[in-house]
Design an enzyme around this catalytic site. Sequence first.
Site, PDB file in Angstrom:
ATOM      1  N   SER A 133       8.578  41.512  96.111  1.00  0.00           N
ATOM      2  CA  SER A 133       9.382  41.577  97.327  1.00  0.00           C
ATOM      3  C   SER A 133       8.497  41.656  98.579  1.00  0.00           C
ATOM      4  O   SER A 133       7.696  40.764  98.825  1.00  0.00           O
ATOM      5  CB  SER A 133      10.351  42.769  97.236  1.00  0.00           C
ATOM      6  OG  SER A 133      11.299  42.728  98.260  1.00  0.00           O
ATOM      7  N   ASP A 187      18.923  35.935  93.304  1.00  0.00           N
ATOM      8  CA  ASP A 187      18.435  36.978  94.215  1.00  0.00           C
ATOM      9  C   ASP A 187      19.272  36.991  95.491  1.00  0.00           C
ATOM     10  O   ASP A 187      19.295  36.017  96.246  1.00  0.00           O
ATOM     11  CB  ASP A 187      16.963  36.702  94.557  1.00  0.00           C
ATOM     12  CG  ASP A 187      16.281  37.899  95.212  1.00  0.00           C
ATOM     13  OD1 ASP A 187      16.980  38.711  95.845  1.00  0.00           O
ATOM     14  OD2 ASP A 187      15.048  38.002  95.091  1.00  0.00           O
ATOM     15  N   HIS A 219      17.253  40.420  92.288  1.00  0.00           N
ATOM     16  CA  HIS A 219      16.062  40.905  92.981  1.00  0.00           C
ATOM     17  C   HIS A 219      15.360  41.947  92.119  1.00  0.00           C
ATOM     18  O   HIS A 219      15.459  43.158  92.339  1.00  0.00           O
ATOM     19  CB  HIS A 219      16.435  41.491  94.340  1.00  0.00           C
ATOM     20  CG  HIS A 219      15.255  41.681  95.252  1.00  0.00           C
ATOM     21  ND1 HIS A 219      14.503  40.631  95.714  1.00  0.00           N
ATOM     22  CD2 HIS A 219      14.702  42.799  95.781  1.00  0.00           C
ATOM     23  CE1 HIS A 219      13.537  41.084  96.483  1.00  0.00           C
ATOM     24  NE2 HIS A 219      13.628  42.403  96.533  1.00  0.00           N
TER      25      HIS A 219
END
Length: 241
Positions: A133, A187, A219
Amino acid sequence: MGLIVVCFGVTLCFVPQPIPSSKNPDPMDRNFVLWLHGLGDSGPANEPVKTLFTSTEYSNTKWSFPSAPSNPVTCNYGAIMPSWFDIHELPVTTDSPKDEDGVLKAVQNVHKMIDKERAAGTNPNNVFVCGFSVGGALTLASILLYPKTLGGGAVFSGWVPFNSSILERVAPDAKKTPILWSHGMADGTVLFEAGQAGSPFLEKAGLSCEFKAYPGLGHSISHEELLYLESWIKSHLQSSS
């Protein structure tokens, strides 16, 4: 209205395996893996990742799981939490505002970690930076702006955290560093399109990027992704002999 704080932590569920060890290792044969966590997470919480890397090629691997400093995060209404740099909005898209100053400051800290390991004798070709991320976005920036060729960079559910003008600062040696980019197609936090835009961005910079899409993955990091990372790093390791 209540305050909703979003964190990009990763939950890793698998049976830990013994990690091979070696005696009196040659520093030039040592591998270094630097792992950069997601928003609101911590380095120690991600340490179980290394238990999947059980091949003998990892018997002389040094791992580092640093924790991001605590900073106000705009997308979380200014809440203070561990974050490598600011994130202005969620979901992250290809058009999301970018905290370039914050990214560049964080890159300097990552480069210091890499330089310290190189000073200890580790071959830069065996230095790998991985991140999830916001940590994945920082991984990309750190690889692009490092002046030397490294073993590789692995971006999980990340995005391009700066504008194309940064490409003018990419050193020729940095363009030789291979990059693995993995992104879940489901995601909803960092949209798949934001991750998918990374490959053409890197090709424009002259870098090699292997992009892998994972249908149904949100995610997070899957067991499949980590197993592939284990084999990918192994294929890029170099010996001093």
